[in-house]
Design an enzyme around this catalytic site. Structure first.
Site, short mmCIF file in Angstrom:
data_model
loop_
_atom_site.label_atom_id
_atom_site.label_comp_id
_atom_site.label_asym_id
_atom_site.label_seq_id
_atom_site.Cartn_x
_atom_site.Cartn_y
_atom_site.Cartn_z
N GLY A 265 1.17 -1.08 0.00
CA GLY A 265 -0.41 -0.09 0.34
C GLY A 265 1.12 1.22 -0.25
O GLY A 265 1.02 2.40 -0.78
N GLU A 300 1.37 6.12 7.15
CA GLU A 300 3.13 6.36 7.11
C GLU A 300 3.83 7.42 7.18
O GLU A 300 4.80 7.20 7.93
CB GLU A 300 3.22 6.30 5.28
#
Length: 853
Positions: A265, A300
């Site tokens: 992802g 992230e």
């Protein structure tokens, strides 16, 4: 070529001998379409006289010089490692090599955009793939500073972890000389290069610093970029994490790069995060997908603290990166984005995925045993991410949010720019909370398996509760019972829906916990264990509560409570306790009243799986047809242009089997059937076309006509799926053979073909793949990189062929193949899911099919 398999013993020995100071890496990306030139200078200290090695997965080692002494490549290089003998106190190694571009999403991936012929490159170094690009001590606890110099064609953007310099012109090429970047582990170093489009923004930290932000996409994807969304999410996320943990954003800049053909992802490279470009939306998507993008962006970003600033010492503590990022990104999403229902999403998705993974034969403790890199590769799973995050949520309930934030902040400050272990974290949390956590860690982090919680309740003739006990159980294979902080909710059905009327919160432990404070009230309409979703456990509804849920789940006002019940019934279906046809009834009767987009999409996906694999063959065709008709009715009743309308149409297309249903799909595609407010845009047209192809209603020419209107990289992938979906045995065989044997296929193209191959109606179309599947496993694992081998093993398993014969073939292969362990794990997981489907079918056969309408 497969990467070298570094063992933990080797890594620990090397870390005891070597301290890496810095790398100077020069890459020439102008030497042709297949290879590039690499030059590495690495400076490091060592125990004098010791031997060590660096990893290098190269086309050719041109030269290696250690402390001024040339090394003979044929003597020191075995294709994946360079042996270093008789090291000094301080050392300098210079390596020049020819490296290969990949099309597998590992090392330095090369992609050519079919729209304009432009070339795009990006690196992916996790778990240990930096050695596909330069010579490196490729393990997480040998951190160093990196200085990259990159020669690339003129007009390209080149990015790395350090701020981007102005390039030096060399005529038809340019040289980008980056300053030395932050100290970091090798797997989060990064190079991105190509004619990317760029947007600039900024974020403001809590202490007033300005952090430059960048957004990059392919030129042909630029119209789909949403820089204002990306920048605003990062800006808010930085301040949230700084405030929560008291640690400033640790780096000089933050770029987000959306790249094609990505295996993940996203990846948390320091200051240069790469994202799967599927998060740039070419067409309208559901609110669930928009929310997922925000969660991934914040996941992230959180890694800049969890994983990058402080990194696990060895991969057994991978959860210190991923579990924390998963949990804290949910908290951030709920706090700083429009998606305030993030914790309901967490219950619907992450906890469901965690429990499913935790019931596989390959389940493992959150703090897993990792003996080598192959162990790591297969542990990027629902335990490491989702169960770990679920247990962190339980830990927060156990110690309190303020103590948790304080302890984690102290951990980040104490180990900044270094490596840490579980014990380091527990020490700080014990100090901040005053609670002893060694036993908690042993039970929750160092043992595997999911507990099941049930209510045992007695009432008198007036429905007054006379006894209330919470029962806890575990599987025979994973027998650990754990302490849980839980809430129990009582819900009654009234004029304004089903609402909570009473709640208690308590600690439970052991096989039985009496709850005297719930003795005395009248029995409610519905009893919900783990109300507010504080702990990680499967819950089971008592019979009366299940009956209320089956008829009135959509009337429950609280989204987390609904998510818990959706998950509980689905778990019970997978465990063979509730018939799949009952679950179909539950979804179709309640999903239209589900207000949370992710809960709705999850329920629909589970309905589709139930229809595909869990229904008894005796009535599967009937229930599937009724489900399709009911879904179309929901499409017609849905509010125009609503999120639910889009979700129902997509689910209907995937379930459509009968001639009449496929006529509707064809009508939606050609415009002869219309729904008010529904635009058949590019992606929806592909979904309808793929459904028609799987149903035998789209020809090669039909697919080509759709592709002509979308001749892009994504369009070509969709066309490949549609072509492989056609219900013809010869087409299935050809598609299977391409994925299994054609090493020229990129990762994304292999995935696309395999997805179409798996759409088999009837499923007997896959019968011819069983024998060749098991015959090719060992050679595929030996010859292909991990990412491609794992893709082939998982995607080509005939999962839709739910028969005892398929299960027997898998068991026979496992009995005859003791190694390699990661390959056995993947096959065993597929077998376990197949056996679960067989069990669900058997359970469903015991219950007369209920009308899905």
């Amino acid at each position: 070529m497969p990467a070298a398999n570094l063992t933990r013993v080797e890594a620990e020995r090397r870390a005891s001998l070597v301290r890496v100071h810095d790398y100077d890496v020069e890459l020439d990306l102008t030497t042709g379409p297949d290879t590039f030139a690499s030059r590495t200078v690495v400076r490091f200290s060592a125990s004098a006289g010791a031997d060590a090695f660096v990893e290098l997965n190269a086309e050719a080692l041109r030269s290696a010089v250690l402390n001024g002494r040339p090394l003979e490549p044929s003597e020191v290089f075995d294709g994946s490692r360079i042996r270093l003998a008789d090291l000094g106190d301080e050392n300098e190694l210079i390596v020049e090599s020819t490296q290969c571009y990949t099309n597998t999403g590992e090392g330095l991936h090369r992609f050519v955009d079919p729209v304009d012929g432009a070339v795009y490159l990006y690196t992916e170094f996790a778990v240990a793939e930096a050695n596909r690009v330069f010579a490196v001590f490729d393990q997480p606890d040998l951190k160093a500073a990196f200085r990259f110099t990159v020669t690339a064609p003129s007009g390209w953007q080149v990015l790395s972890n350090a701020p981007t310099p102005a390039p030096e012109s060399l005529g038809e090429s340019e040289r980008w000389s980056f300053a030395s970047g932050p100290v970091m582990s090798t797997y989060v170093a990064a190079i991105i290069a190509g004619p990317y489009r760029r947007w600039e923004g900024s974020a403001t930290t809590t202490d007033g610093r300005t952090i430059p932000l960048g957004l990059f996409t392919r030129a042909s994807f630029a119209e789909h970029a949403e820089p204002e969304v990306m920048f605003a999410t990062v800006d808010a996320g930085i301040r949230f994490y700084e405030a929560a943990y008291g640690v400033p954003f640790p780096y000089e800049k933050y770029d987000q790069i959306f790249v094609p053909e990505y295996n993940w992802g996203a990846m948390e490279n320091i200051g240069a995060v790469t994202f799967n470009e599927s998060y740039l939306f070419r067409s309208r998507v559901s609110e669930a997908r928009l929310q997922q993008r925000s969660i991934v962006i914040l996941h992230e970003l959180s890694h800049m603290w969890f994983g990058n600033l402080v990194t696990m010492k060895w991969w057994n503590d991978l959860w210190l990166n991923e579990s924390f990022a998963t949990w804290t990104s949910m908290a951030a999403t709920a706090a700083v984005t429009p998606f305030t229902d993030a914790w309901a999403t967490f219950t619907s998705v992450e906890k469901t995925d965690a429990a499913a993974q935790d019931q596989l034969p390959s389940t493992h403790p959150i703090v897993a045993r990792i003996d080598d890199l192959e162990d790591v590769e297969v542990n990027f799973d629902g335990i490491t991410y989702d169960k770990g995050a679920s247990v962190i949520k339980q830990l927060v309930a156990w110690v309190g949010i303020d103590a948790f934030h304080a302890g984690v902040g102290a951990y980040l400050r104490a180990h900044a720019n270094g490596n840490a272990t579980l014990r380091d974290l527990l020490d700080e949390l014990e100090t901040s909370s005053g609670r002893e956590l060694t036993e908690w860690s042993r039970l929750w982090l160092e043992t595997a398996g999911v507990n099941t919680l049930r209510v045992r309740m007695e009432t008198d003739a007036e429905r007054v509760i006379t006894a209330f006990v919470v029962e806890q159980s575990a599987s025979v294979e994973q027998p650990t019972l754990r302490p849980h902080r839980v809430a129990i909710g009582f819900y009654d059905d009234g004029d304004d829906g089903i609402r909570r009327v009473h709640r208690v919160e308590l600690d439970i432990d052991g096989a039985e916990t009496a709850v005297p404070e719930l003795v005395g009230p009248n029995r409610p309409d519905l009893v919900l264990l783990n109300d507010d979703d504080l702990t990680y456990a499967q819950i089971r509804l008592d019979d009366a509560s299940l009956a209320v849920a089956l008829d009135g789940l959509g009337d429950i006002r609280d989204p987390v409570a609904r998510a818990l019940i959706w998950g509980s019934v689905w778990d019970a279906v997978r465990d063979g306790e509730v018939a799949a046809s009952q679950y179909v009834h539950l979804v179709l009767g309640n999903v239209a009243r589900e207000t949370e987009s992710t809960a709705r999409s999850t329920a629909l996906a589970q309905l589709e799986l139930a229809v595909e694999r869990y229904l008894s063959p005796a009535h599967a065709e009937l229930v599937a047809a009724e489900a399709g008709d009911a879904l179309w009715a929901l499409c017609e009743l849905a509010t125009a242009s609503s999120d639910e309308q889009l979700q129902f149409v997509r689910s209907f297309a995937r379930v459509a089997r009968t001639g009449g249903q496929l006529d509707i799909v064809a009508g939606l595609c050609d415009g002869s059937v219309a729904l008010d407010g529904l635009a058949v845009d590019t992606e929806l047209r592909w979904e309808l076309t793929i459904a028609l192809s799987a149903g035998g209603r789209a020809s090669v020419d039909d697919i080509a006509a759709v592709l002509a209107g979308d001749d892009t990289a994504t369009g070509r992938l969709r066309a490949a799926t549609a072509e492989a979906a056609r219900p013809d045995a010869a087409i299935k065989e050809e598609a299977w053979d391409r994925v299994a044997t054609d090493a020229s296929l990129s990762n994304d193209l292999a995935r696309a073909i395999a997805s179409g191959w798996a759409m088999a109606h009837p499923v007997d179309l896959l019968a011819g793949s069983v024998e060749p599947y098991f015959a090719m496993l060992q050679s595929t694992w030996a010859q292909r990189s991990f990412s491609m081998a794992a893709l082939i093993v998982k995607r080509l398993f005939p999962a839709s062929l739910v028969t005892p014969e398929t299960a027997s073939a898998a068991r026979a292969w496992l009995a005859g193949n003791e190694t390699p362990a990661p390959l056995r794990r993947l096959v065993a997981e597929q077998l376990a899911e197949l056996e679960r489907a067989l069990g669900a079918q058997s359970r469903d056969a015991q219950t007369p099919a209920e009308s899905a309408a």
